[in-house]
Every structure is written in C-alpha cells, then in structure tokens.
Design a protein around this motif. Structure first.
Motif, PDB file in Angstrom:
ATOM      1  N   LEU A 148       1.228  -1.224   0.088  1.00 34.23           N
ATOM      2  CA  LEU A 148       0.262  -0.185   0.307  1.00 34.23           C
ATOM      3  C   LEU A 148       0.523   1.271   0.084  1.00 34.23           C
ATOM      4  O   LEU A 148       1.877   1.114   0.177  1.00 34.23           O
ATOM      5  N   VAL A 149       0.444   2.188  -0.776  1.00 33.87           N
ATOM      6  CA  VAL A 149       1.338   3.233  -0.570  1.00 33.87           C
ATOM      7  C   VAL A 149       0.161   4.685  -0.357  1.00 33.87           C
ATOM      8  O   VAL A 149      -0.800   4.500  -1.007  1.00 33.87           O
ATOM      9  N   ASP A 150       0.584   5.396   0.004  1.00 40.24           N
ATOM     10  CA  ASP A 150      -0.301   6.315   1.308  1.00 40.24           C
ATOM     11  C   ASP A 150      -0.019   8.057   0.434  1.00 40.24           C
ATOM     12  O   ASP A 150       1.356   8.069  -0.343  1.00 40.24           O
ATOM     13  N   ASP A 151      -1.093   9.057  -0.053  1.00 40.70           N
ATOM     14  CA  ASP A 151      -0.943   9.416  -0.297  1.00 40.70           C
ATOM     15  C   ASP A 151       0.686  10.819   0.177  1.00 40.70           C
ATOM     16  O   ASP A 151       0.687  11.751   0.291  1.00 40.70           O
ATOM     17  N   SER A 152       1.130  10.140   1.174  1.00 34.37           N
ATOM     18  CA  SER A 152       2.107  11.325   1.230  1.00 34.37           C
ATOM     19  C   SER A 152       4.076  10.349   1.434  1.00 34.37           C
ATOM     20  O   SER A 152       4.858  10.672   1.587  1.00 34.37           O
ATOM     21  N   ASP A 153       3.060   9.414   0.588  1.00 31.60           N
ATOM     22  CA  ASP A 153       4.711   8.657  -0.282  1.00 31.60           C
ATOM     23  C   ASP A 153       4.970   7.572   0.618  1.00 31.60           C
ATOM     24  O   ASP A 153       5.840   7.194   0.783  1.00 31.60           O
ATOM     25  N   GLY A 154       4.180   7.292   1.502  1.00 36.52           N
ATOM     26  CA  GLY A 154       4.887   6.222   3.192  1.00 36.52           C
ATOM     27  C   GLY A 154       4.271   4.621   1.960  1.00 36.52           C
ATOM     28  O   GLY A 154       3.307   4.822   1.674  1.00 36.52           O
ATOM     29  N   VAL A 155       4.776   4.042   3.238  1.00 32.13           N
ATOM     30  CA  VAL A 155       4.534   2.198   2.320  1.00 32.13           C
ATOM     31  C   VAL A 155       3.800   1.524   3.271  1.00 32.13           C
ATOM     32  O   VAL A 155       4.658   1.739   4.690  1.00 32.13           O
ATOM     33  N   VAL A 156       3.094   0.242   2.946  1.00 42.46           N
ATOM     34  CA  VAL A 156       2.433  -0.393   4.098  1.00 42.46           C
ATOM     35  C   VAL A 156       3.174  -2.181   3.356  1.00 42.46           C
ATOM     36  O   VAL A 156       2.455  -2.200   2.060  1.00 42.46           O
ATOM     37  N   LEU A 157       3.539  -2.825   4.163  1.00 36.59           N
ATOM     38  CA  LEU A 157       3.994  -3.510   3.437  1.00 36.59           C
ATOM     39  C   LEU A 157       3.515  -4.872   3.968  1.00 36.59           C
ATOM     40  O   LEU A 157       3.078  -6.249   3.336  1.00 36.59           O
ATOM     41  N   GLY A 158       2.922  -4.699   5.142  1.00 35.21           N
ATOM     42  CA  GLY A 158       1.425  -5.892   6.037  1.00 35.21           C
ATOM     43  C   GLY A 158       0.487  -5.042   6.236  1.00 35.21           C
ATOM     44  O   GLY A 158      -0.221  -4.467   4.695  1.00 35.21           O
ATOM     45  N   ASP A 159      -0.144  -5.474   7.203  1.00 36.90           N
ATOM     46  CA  ASP A 159      -1.188  -5.476   7.875  1.00 36.90           C
ATOM     47  C   ASP A 159      -1.591  -3.366   8.276  1.00 36.90           C
ATOM     48  O   ASP A 159      -0.335  -2.928   9.101  1.00 36.90           O
ATOM     49  N   LEU A 160      -2.651  -2.795   8.001  1.00 40.92           N
ATOM     50  CA  LEU A 160      -3.071  -1.264   8.389  1.00 40.92           C
ATOM     51  C   LEU A 160      -4.090  -1.721   9.235  1.00 40.92           C
ATOM     52  O   LEU A 160      -5.319  -2.329   9.420  1.00 40.92           O
ATOM     53  N   ARG A 161      -3.955  -1.099  10.263  1.00 39.81           N
ATOM     54  CA  ARG A 161      -5.175  -1.208  11.223  1.00 39.81           C
ATOM     55  C   ARG A 161      -5.267   0.321  11.566  1.00 39.81           C
ATOM     56  O   ARG A 161      -4.569   1.090  11.828  1.00 39.81           O
ATOM     57  N   ILE A 162      -6.715   0.795  11.678  1.00 40.29           N
ATOM     58  CA  ILE A 162      -6.856   2.459  12.203  1.00 40.29           C
ATOM     59  C   ILE A 162      -7.951   2.087  12.947  1.00 40.29           C
ATOM     60  O   ILE A 162      -8.597   0.908  12.663  1.00 40.29           O
ATOM     61  N   PRO A 163      -8.258   2.317  13.864  1.00 37.42           N
ATOM     62  CA  PRO A 163      -6.841   3.710  14.529  1.00 37.42           C
ATOM     63  C   PRO A 163      -6.038   2.624  14.964  1.00 37.42           C
ATOM     64  O   PRO A 163      -5.863   1.589  16.066  1.00 37.42           O
ATOM     65  N   GLY A 164      -4.722   3.485  15.810  1.00 40.67           N
ATOM     66  CA  GLY A 164      -4.153   2.450  15.373  1.00 40.67           C
ATOM     67  C   GLY A 164      -3.103   3.039  17.125  1.00 40.67           C
ATOM     68  O   GLY A 164      -3.497   4.418  17.168  1.00 40.67           O
ATOM     69  N   GLY A 165      -2.049   2.496  17.853  1.00 40.40           N
ATOM     70  CA  GLY A 165      -2.254   2.610  19.542  1.00 40.40           C
ATOM     71  C   GLY A 165      -1.167   2.236  20.102  1.00 40.40           C
ATOM     72  O   GLY A 165      -0.629   1.939  19.486  1.00 40.40           O
ATOM     73  N   PRO A 166      -0.642   2.199  20.765  1.00 40.45           N
ATOM     74  CA  PRO A 166       0.677   1.453  21.317  1.00 40.45           C
ATOM     75  C   PRO A 166       0.716   0.129  21.551  1.00 40.45           C
ATOM     76  O   PRO A 166      -0.704  -0.248  21.859  1.00 40.45           O
ATOM     77  N   ALA A 167       1.920  -0.439  20.990  1.00 42.32           N
ATOM     78  CA  ALA A 167       1.601  -1.957  21.274  1.00 42.32           C
ATOM     79  C   ALA A 167       1.793  -2.092  22.602  1.00 42.32           C
ATOM     80  O   ALA A 167       2.702  -1.292  23.233  1.00 42.32           O
ATOM     81  N   PRO A 168       0.400  -3.587  22.624  1.00 43.79           N
ATOM     82  CA  PRO A 168       0.428  -3.965  24.924  1.00 43.79           C
ATOM     83  C   PRO A 168       1.917  -4.119  25.014  1.00 43.79           C
ATOM     84  O   PRO A 168       2.903  -5.302  24.468  1.00 43.79           O
ATOM     85  N   LYS A 169       2.688  -3.711  26.351  1.00 41.53           N
ATOM     86  CA  LYS A 169       4.010  -4.941  26.452  1.00 41.53           C
ATOM     87  C   LYS A 169       3.820  -5.864  27.582  1.00 41.53           C
ATOM     88  O   LYS A 169       3.022  -5.371  28.360  1.00 41.53           O
ATOM     89  N   PRO A 170       4.275  -6.600  27.816  1.00 37.65           N
ATOM     90  CA  PRO A 170       4.069  -7.223  28.523  1.00 37.65           C
ATOM     91  C   PRO A 170       4.532  -6.888  30.077  1.00 37.65           C
ATOM     92  O   PRO A 170       5.441  -6.680  29.830  1.00 37.65           O
TER      93      PRO A 170
END
Length: 278
Positions: A138-160
């Motif tokens: 996936l290519v976004d309109d700011s020229d960023g790329v996504v190779l795998g999964d995209l999730r909206i909304p995004g939050g910090p990953a849970p830490k064990p």
C-alpha cells in the motif's frame, strides 16, 4: 537472476554479486548472527560488505549499489526503511531485495510474516538459493509504504508486564472486587470516521466504529470495517480513504498520526523479496 515466466518469479543466479548492508542496530544487538550471515553469504557469492553508522550512510550505500543485489542484515525497521528509500527513488520495481532477519523477536514479526526464514543460516542460504517473489504493498498520499497490515485507529503496542507487577495488579484487582462488584463488561472505545473504498461509502462519521483493518493482496486492498454495534463489513478496493477527527493508524507495527485524512492505494507486484523455493 533470470525470470521464470511460467511461475511469475525470478530465479536467483549463482553468479550474483551481493551488496550486504549491515544495519547498525543488528551489529550492536547480535554481532554473532551478523558474523554467521556474512560467512554464509561470502562463501556462496561475491560480496561487498557495508557497515553504515547512520541513516545517511545507509542511504548512500544503497544508492551506490550499482548492479549488485542488495542484501539487508537487520530487523523490520531496517526492511521498511530500505523499501521506503527504494520507493522514493522509484527503484522499487527493479530487481529484488534480500533480507537476513537479525534482532529481537518482536522486531522481526513482519519479516517472518512475509515468509523469510527465522534462523540466520537458513535466511542466508535463502539469499543464495531462493527466488524473488513479487509482493503487493500500500502507498499512501504522503508517499509512505505499508508492506503488511494496516489498522485504524492505531495505539501503542501492549507491553508484557513483568512477574512482580502482574502479581501486585492481581492483588489490587482482587481487593477492588471485594470492595465493590466488578463491572459486567469493559467499555469499548468508538471512533467517528468516514471510510470510502474506491469512492463507495462504507461508513460515515455518524456511525460509531471500533476500527478497521486493511491488507493489500491480489492487487487490491482487503478492507474490514468493524462497526460498534453491527457485524463487520467487508470490501475490496484499489484505493481507500479515511477521514474524520484526528486519528492514528498502525502500519507494519508502527503508529503514525494524528492525521485527519489519508488515502492508501494498493499496488500489485510492486516489490520483490527473496524467499525460499517451494
């Protein structure tokens, strides 16, 4: 390398010249795995080793690769940085990229999800003996790329949590339960987003959403919208636009934002990664 037209992939030639770029984080975190990878690669092909110390040196080494096939020794962030650089230079469609994953397990989830072997020797042998497979992104309109999964909304990953905080947390929860009744259900946070897939409206700001997930495959983006009080909605599209109040999104494990509008476009067979033969 030569192209196998019947199978839609590129075979790796034994006579390839390799440019091996060792990410600084990999050198600091696991020098032994770096040494093993370099030994395997050098024994099987003509290699030039680059040891950049900064993002600028990394970019220059990649830009000066000439006819050599780039091989990256590093983690998911290094892979994403490399793909983003090649995309910005409009060189992503040329040839293929190889990766030997080196880093902490939680920093290699994308590489393993893409099919790169987990062990260092196996990944290095795949560089020499594997095939370059064309993958979507996936290519976004700011020229960023996504190779795998995209999730909206995004939050910090849970830490064990460590063992001690976990024990104390359990004790506190038990005390609170004894003092007052436990809630029957946890509150679910909802979001007001407008979601359009190829111009077709999937959700509007008047419909509370728990979120949505996106993945590019087969030349299209597969979109799953999760309304707060209704079954998920599914769609496939070439472009996806999300807008509304400030939101964050998680792409390939990284959180970006807040933004108010973003459009992603699916590109089929946009880049090549060396993976094991069938």
């Amino acid at each position: 390398m030569h192209k196998d037209a019947t199978r839609g992939r590129t075979e790796v030639s034994d006579h390839d010249q390799l440019l091996v770029i060792v990410d600084p984080v990999a050198r600091r975190s696991d020098g032994e795995s770096v040494r093993i990878a370099k030994d395997v690669l050098s024994a099987g092909a003509e290699t030039k080793i680059c040891l950049p110390d900064s993002p600028e040196e990394f970019s220059r080494a990649l830009a000066r690769r000439g006819s050599r096939r780039p091989v990256l020794l590093g983690d998911d962030r290094a892979l994403l940085r490399t793909v983003a650089l090649l995309h910005r230079e409009r060189e992503l469609a040329e040839g293929g990229l190889s990766l030997v994953p080196i880093g902490a397990p939680d920093a290699l989830e994308l590489a393993h999800a893409l099919g790169v072997p987990r062990s260092t020797p196996a990944a290095a042998r795949t560089v020499l003996e594997g095939t370059v497979r064309r993958l979507d992104l996936l290519v976004d309109d700011s020229d960023g790329v996504v190779l795998g999964d995209l999730r909206i909304p995004g939050g910090p990953a849970p830490k064990p949590a460590s063992a001690a905080p976990t024990v104390w947390g359990t004790c506190r929860s038990l005390v609170r339960t004894l003092v007052r009744p436990a809630p029957t259900a946890l509150a679910v946070r909802t979001h007001r987003l407008r979601v359009e897939a190829d111009g077709v409206l999937l959700a509007d700001v008047d419909t509370p959403l728990e979120g949505l997930t996106v993945r590019s495959a087969g030349g299209s983006a597969t979109v799953v919208v999760h309304p707060a009080a209704a079954p998920p909605r599914y769609a496939t599209a070439r472009t996806l636009t999300v807008s509304g109040p400030d939101f964050r999104y998680r792409a390939d494990g990284r959180v970006t934002g807040p933004v108010r509008r973003r459009t992603w476009t699916s590109r089929a067979n946009a880049w090549g990664l060396t993976l094991p033969r069938d």
